[in-house]
Every structure is written in structure tokens, then in C-alpha cells.
Design a protein around this motif. Structure first.
Motif, short mmCIF file in Angstrom:
data_model
loop_
_atom_site.label_atom_id
_atom_site.label_comp_id
_atom_site.label_asym_id
_atom_site.label_seq_id
_atom_site.Cartn_x
_atom_site.Cartn_y
_atom_site.Cartn_z
N GLY A 111 -49.79 25.30 -18.32
CA GLY A 111 -50.74 24.61 -19.18
C GLY A 111 -52.11 24.43 -18.56
O GLY A 111 -53.11 24.33 -19.26
N ASP A 112 -52.18 24.41 -17.21
CA ASP A 112 -53.48 24.19 -16.58
C ASP A 112 -54.19 25.50 -16.22
O ASP A 112 -55.18 25.50 -15.49
CB ASP A 112 -53.32 23.31 -15.32
CG ASP A 112 -52.43 23.97 -14.28
OD1 ASP A 112 -51.91 25.07 -14.56
OD2 ASP A 112 -52.25 23.38 -13.19
N THR A 113 -53.70 26.63 -16.76
CA THR A 113 -54.37 27.92 -16.51
C THR A 113 -55.80 27.84 -17.07
O THR A 113 -56.00 27.40 -18.20
CB THR A 113 -53.62 29.07 -17.21
OG1 THR A 113 -52.25 28.98 -16.83
CG2 THR A 113 -54.16 30.42 -16.80
N SER A 114 -56.78 28.28 -16.29
CA SER A 114 -58.17 28.13 -16.71
C SER A 114 -58.53 29.17 -17.77
O SER A 114 -57.93 30.26 -17.82
CB SER A 114 -59.10 28.28 -15.52
OG SER A 114 -59.19 29.64 -15.18
N PRO A 115 -59.50 28.85 -18.65
CA PRO A 115 -59.94 29.83 -19.65
C PRO A 115 -60.36 31.15 -19.00
O PRO A 115 -60.10 32.22 -19.56
CB PRO A 115 -61.14 29.13 -20.30
CG PRO A 115 -60.94 27.69 -20.08
CD PRO A 115 -60.21 27.56 -18.77
N ALA B 276 -48.97 26.46 -23.02
CA ALA B 276 -48.43 25.21 -23.56
C ALA B 276 -48.91 24.04 -22.70
O ALA B 276 -48.61 24.01 -21.50
CB ALA B 276 -46.93 25.27 -23.61
N PRO B 277 -49.66 23.10 -23.30
CA PRO B 277 -50.24 22.01 -22.51
C PRO B 277 -49.18 21.23 -21.74
O PRO B 277 -48.11 20.93 -22.27
CB PRO B 277 -50.90 21.12 -23.57
CG PRO B 277 -51.15 22.02 -24.72
CD PRO B 277 -50.03 23.00 -24.72
N GLY B 278 -49.49 20.95 -20.49
CA GLY B 278 -48.61 20.12 -19.69
C GLY B 278 -47.44 20.84 -19.05
O GLY B 278 -46.64 20.24 -18.34
N THR B 279 -47.31 22.17 -19.29
CA THR B 279 -46.15 22.87 -18.71
C THR B 279 -46.50 23.47 -17.36
O THR B 279 -47.66 23.74 -17.05
CB THR B 279 -45.69 24.02 -19.62
OG1 THR B 279 -46.81 24.88 -19.86
CG2 THR B 279 -45.17 23.50 -20.93
N LYS B 280 -45.47 23.66 -16.54
CA LYS B 280 -45.66 24.31 -15.25
C LYS B 280 -44.61 25.41 -15.07
O LYS B 280 -43.65 25.49 -15.85
CB LYS B 280 -45.63 23.29 -14.11
CG LYS B 280 -44.43 22.39 -14.12
CD LYS B 280 -44.57 21.30 -13.08
CE LYS B 280 -43.28 20.52 -12.91
NZ LYS B 280 -42.70 20.02 -14.17
#
Lengths: 453, 92
Positions: free
Chosen positions: A374-378, A406-410
Motif C-alpha cells: 500500500g505504501d508503494t510510491s506513485p 491496496a491501502p495499508g497492506t504489506k
């Protein structure tokens, strides 16, 4: 009896045990006549036009399904890219058009409607820009609408400004559909060399070179090919290719028959038969399983690209013999979330994003239904897109990217979508930055292969 | 549709009364048997019929439902498909 009993039993076995089905019947509808400066009038005309063409689509496909006893899984509609027909509106927010499309989709009873699309490989018009900016809201506020943006072709090169923008659009779409694990991203595809007659979502749209109303059919049968390959006794690779060819022939014939009958009954033109091994989340209906049946311990290991090349080519050869109207994206699809074998291969650690990218050099589409953290940068998403577009541009083939952040996933989490979209394990991406490269923007020029006149 | 002929396949464990039950329903729907073949394959009772329908307003869905119901009663799977499904698939 003119029909051989063994042929009858073989067909029944293919349907009941091996998941042979007609994956999609897609009606392509031309919306060019709907253009109007007032967006309210435009939306109403779009809605009316779709209802008029597709009113009987679902009932007719169901009749055909009963008549032949072959399941037809999805009924879909594709329309002229909305960026083209909505240009006259001069509106910044085109999400109301998506809502009109969704309303028509709900009322006709179809599964998906594609065509909230723009073709910007060479540059963007104001209409294209409005459409792209409207994508996150459009996908969040509708259920059945799918969107695609073509950002590269072999002839035009890669529009890196559009690639950079799509990284942000994918992130925004994920954020707005946060409650459903970023489901909006599963309905958004970025393309190189997009075909105009593709019946598969989310990339389907009704190309501007197409007839007024057309029926395209997508056939699928990885389960059938898998069991045919597994039934061979110690085959050489040539024998496997031969076996896949014969099976593809039979599947294609089935699709052509269904497509022509649907088109005839709906008074539409028959377009193409897209012969694709598109997997489903059902156990046994997996492309990865076919590759493993060829002798690989787990999909993604060394040799996977070669096995996939063999598979893809054999499918096309069998199909070309069976029908003169094979088109679209024929070959093998390798979406991760929709394929049990692919999911297992990722979980086992044998299949990585890099290997998937290599496999896309020889398959039908590209990086399809892949979940990334989810934290992958644009910028990283744009860079993944750029790599895939380059493969398409240089190799004169269609490639696409459909990634879900998917937001919040790792890494290691599972993202659930349900239905045909399945569930995907979150895969790692490279942690080194692509920020500066993507921020440069501009264009990657068309390769020398484009000078073919 | 090039003809109104259907292939009816009955697959299941053998027992008394399968043929009688199936043909009874066919007669009720005015479906004629053009050809019939019955074998035992892998211990399974397998009957394949080529059936003809002459009536203009034949209700396929109702017939399929009736056939499927009698199949359930008899413990066999009954599939009714238009003959083109087989003609097209295996032959050029």
C-alpha cells in the motif's frame, strides 16, 4: 449416428470437469453519435443508445447457453472511448458519464462495461485530461464501469507524462476504494498498443475503426488444456505443442459458433473471437498449472518463460486454423489474483514481479492483477508501467499493467476481491527510487521498428 | 439454427427404469428419437440420443428442466444440447 459418441462425451467432460466455458460475450457499441456540448444531454443519449442496443443481450446469451449447454460466464459491453465522445462537453469532471454507463449496465443486467478510456500515446487533448482526472472518482462511485488508458504504441513511442500521471491516478483510485481493498485498481488498465476489439475487461473499449454494433467473444479453457497435457504419456515438448494446438482448435470452434449465433439473433455484426487461456480462481482452471504440467516444479522458476512461449504460440496456431476471425488479445493471460497456481507460486517464493515481467514478453497482456504494498510510491508504480510499456513498444505487441496498491497492506498480506477477480498475495517491489527518472516526463521516442512504411 | 435436433446425454449408475423414465418425458414434450445408443463406459451407464423436434414453438427451457428433474429422480445426469455444439467443435 452422424456425431460420434466419443466426441459427445469429450465435450461434456470438458464442460463439467475441466471448466470449458465461453468467458465473455462482449457487445461493442459505437457512441460517436451521442456527442453533445451539454453533459446532461450527452449522458442521457449515451444511456439511451446503450439500452437500445443491449436490451436483449443478457437474455439472448442465456438462451444460447441453454441451447448448446456451454456456460457463458460474463456478458459485457464496451463503448467508444469516452474521452473522444465527451470532448465536446468541455467538462472537467466526467464521472457523471461513468454513472450513466453504470446505470445502463445495471439495467441491462451485464457484468461489466468498458470504455471509460482515453488514447494518449502521443499527447493529451483537454478531453483526455478531464477523463484521466475523473478516473478515481468514476471507479469509486460505480460498480460495473472499467477504465483504460493507452499511453504507448510502437508507432508513437511512450508518453512518459501520461505514465507519470497514471502512477498518481492508480494511488488515488486505491485510496478512494480503500474500503474494498483498492478494488477500483482492478478495474483500471494502462496499455501499450491496445487492441480495438478486445473483449476482456478491464481493458475493453469499442475502437474507432469498429462497426456500429459488434459482438466479440472471449473463449477460455486453461483447465481443458491442462488435463490434455497431463494425459500425455512422457511427451516431448513438440508433442505438448501439438496437443495444445488441437485442444485450442476445439475451444475456438465452440466460441465461434456461440459468437455467430448471438450476433445473428441480436442483429449485430460478429467481430472477433478472442482465444485466450484466461484462468479463473476455480481450482484446476489455471495457466500456471499448465506450465507446471510441462515439467516445472513451480511456476516462476527458470524455464517458465520458455514454457509460456510454447503455450502461447500453440494456442494461437490452433485458433488460427479453427477460425478466420481470431483477434483481440489471443494467447495466454497470466493474472496473479485470478489463478490459483500463480497465487501459490508467489506464496512459495518462486514467482516474483521481475519474472512476471519477463514472462509478459511472450504472453498476451502483461502485469495483470498484481497486488503491491500500500505504501508503494506513485513514481514506482509509474516505473513499473514504463517498463511494461517499453516491452510492448519494442516488441510490437500489446502489453498492459493492472496493479493494485491496496491501502495499508504489506508484503505477504492477501487482498480479497471476490468473484472472477479472486484474491492476490501482496508482492514486493524494488525499494530503490525511480523518482528522478519518472519526474523527467516528456516522451520516449518511437523505436526504429516503427519506420515500417 | 440450422436444424432442431438435440443430443441428449444420460450418464449415471445403472438401474431399472432409466430409459422408460427419460423417454416418457420426451414423449410428453413431443420430442422424437432419431437415433439412440447405449453403452457402459467406466462402469457408468451412458445413453446418447439424437432427438428431433418438429414443433415450431418448442419450449427448450421447459424441456431441459423436465429432463433435468427426471434425471434427479433417477439418479442420473441428463444433458440436452443442440447438435451443433458437437458438430462445430470437432469437425471442420
Amino acid at each position: 449416428m452422424l456425431i460420434h459418441p466419443e466426441e459427445i462425451l469429450e465435450t461434456i467432460k470438458m464442460v463439467t470437469n475441466e471448466h470449458l466455458d465461453i468467458r465473455t460475450v462482449t457487445m461493442g457499441i459505437n457512441l460517436r453519435g451521442c456527442s453533445h456540448p451539454d453533459i446532461k444531454v450527452f449522458n442521457e443519449q449515451v444511456y439511451t443508445r446503450i439500452m437500445r442496443c443491449a436490451e436483449k443481450l443478457v437474455a439472448t446469451t442465456e438462451d444460447i447457453q441453454n441451447l448448446y449447454g456451454i456456460p457463458i460466464i460474463n456478458k459485457r459491453i464496451s463503448v467508444t472511448p469516452i474521452a473522444i465522445v465527451a470532448e465536446a462537453c468541455q467538462e472537467e469532471d466526467l464521472s457523471s458519464v461513468a454513472e450513466a454507463l453504470d446505470r445502463a449496465a445495471q439495467e441491462t443486467g451485464i457484468d461489466f462495461i468498458g470504455g471509460f478510456s482515453a488514447l494518449v500515446q502521443k499527447g493529451m487533448t483537454p478531453g483526455d485530461l478531464s477523463l484521466i482526472n475523473s478516473i478515481p472518482q468514476a471507479l469509486a462511485s460505480t460498480k460495473k464501469v472499467c477504465s483504460s488508458v493507452n499511453v504507448a504504441t510502437t508507432k508513437a513511442g511512450i508518453n512518459m507524462d501520461a505514465v507519470a500521471k497514471m502512477g498518481h491516478i492508480i494511488k488515488q483510485t486505491a485510496e478512494l476504494t480503500r474500503d474494498s481493498n483498492g478494488l477500483g485498481c482492478a478495474k483500471l488498465v494502462v496499455f501499450a498498443n491496445a487492441p480495438e476489439d478486445n473483449p476482456f475487461m478491464a481493458g475493453a473499449f469499442h475502437g474507432i475503426g469498429e462497426p456500429d454494433c459488434v459482438i466479440n467473444v472471449g473463449v477460455s479453457g486453461p483447465g481443458v488444456v491442462n488435463s490434455a497435457v497431463r494425459a500425455l504419456q512422457n511427451p516431448a515438448l513438440g508433442d505438448i505443442s501439438e496437443c495444445i494446438k488441437k485442444t485450442a482448435f476445439k475451444i475456438t470452434r465452440m466460441g465461434e459458433m456461440v459468437g455467430r449465433e448471438v450476433a445473428r439473433r441480436l442483429d449485430a455484426q460478429f467481430g472477433v473471437l478472442d482465444l485466450s487461456l484466461a484462468p479463473t480462481p476455480a481450482v484446476g482452471d489455471s495457466v500456471a498449472a499448465i506450465l507446471e504440467a510441462m515439467g516445472l516444479e513451480s511456476c516462476g522458476t527458470h524455464g517458465t518463460t520458455a514454457a509460456l512461449a510454447l503455450l502461447n504460440d500453440a494456442v494461437k496456431k490452433g485458433g488460427a486454423m479453427a477460425s478466420s476471425s481470431v483477434g483481440g488479445l489471443s494467447g495466454a493471460f497470466i493474472p496473479v489474483s485470478e489463478d490459483q497456481g500463480m497465487i501459490k507460486a508467489v506464496q512459495r517464493g518462486s514467482l516474483s514481479l521481475d519474472k512476471l515481467e519477463a514472462m509478459t514478453c511472450v504472453c498476451s497482456v502483461g502485469l495483470d492483477m498484481i497486488a503491491v504494498p500500500g505504501d508503494t510510491s506513485p513514481a514506482t508504480i509509474s516505473a513499473i508501467i514504463a517498463d511494461e510499456m517499453a516491452i510492448g513498444m519494442i516488441n510490437k505487441k500489446t502489453t498492459a499493467v493492472r496493479v493494485i496498491t491496496a491501502p495499508g497492506t504489506k508484503v505477504g498480506d492477501m487482498v480479497e476481491f471476490g468473484g472472477l477477480l479472486g484474491s492476490a498475495p501482496v508482492m514486493p517491489v524494488h525499494n530503490f527510487s525511480s523518482e528522478t527518472f519518472i519526474a523527467r516526463g516528456g516522451k520516449i521516442p518511437a523505436p526504429i521498428q516503427s519506420l515500417t512504411n | 439454427m440450422s436444424s432442431s435436433r438435440f443430443v441428449i446425454t444420460v450418464i449415471g449408475l445403472d438401474r431399472v427404469g432409466i430409459v422408460a423414465g427419460i423417454t416418457q418425458i420426451m414423449a410428453e414434450h413431443s420430442v422424437n428419437i432419431a437415433d439412440i445408443r447405449q453403452t457402459i463406459m467406466n462402469d457408468l451407464f451412458t445413453m446418447i440420443m439424437l432427438a428431433e423436434v418438429t414443433s415450431e414453438n418448442f419450449d427448450l427451457t421447459a424441456f431441459q428442466e423436465a429432463m433435468s428433474n427426471i434425471g434427479k429422480e433417477l439418479g442420473v445426469q441428463v444433458i440436452v444440447q443442440h447438435e451443433d455444439a458437437f458438430r462445430f467443435m470437432h469437425r471442420i
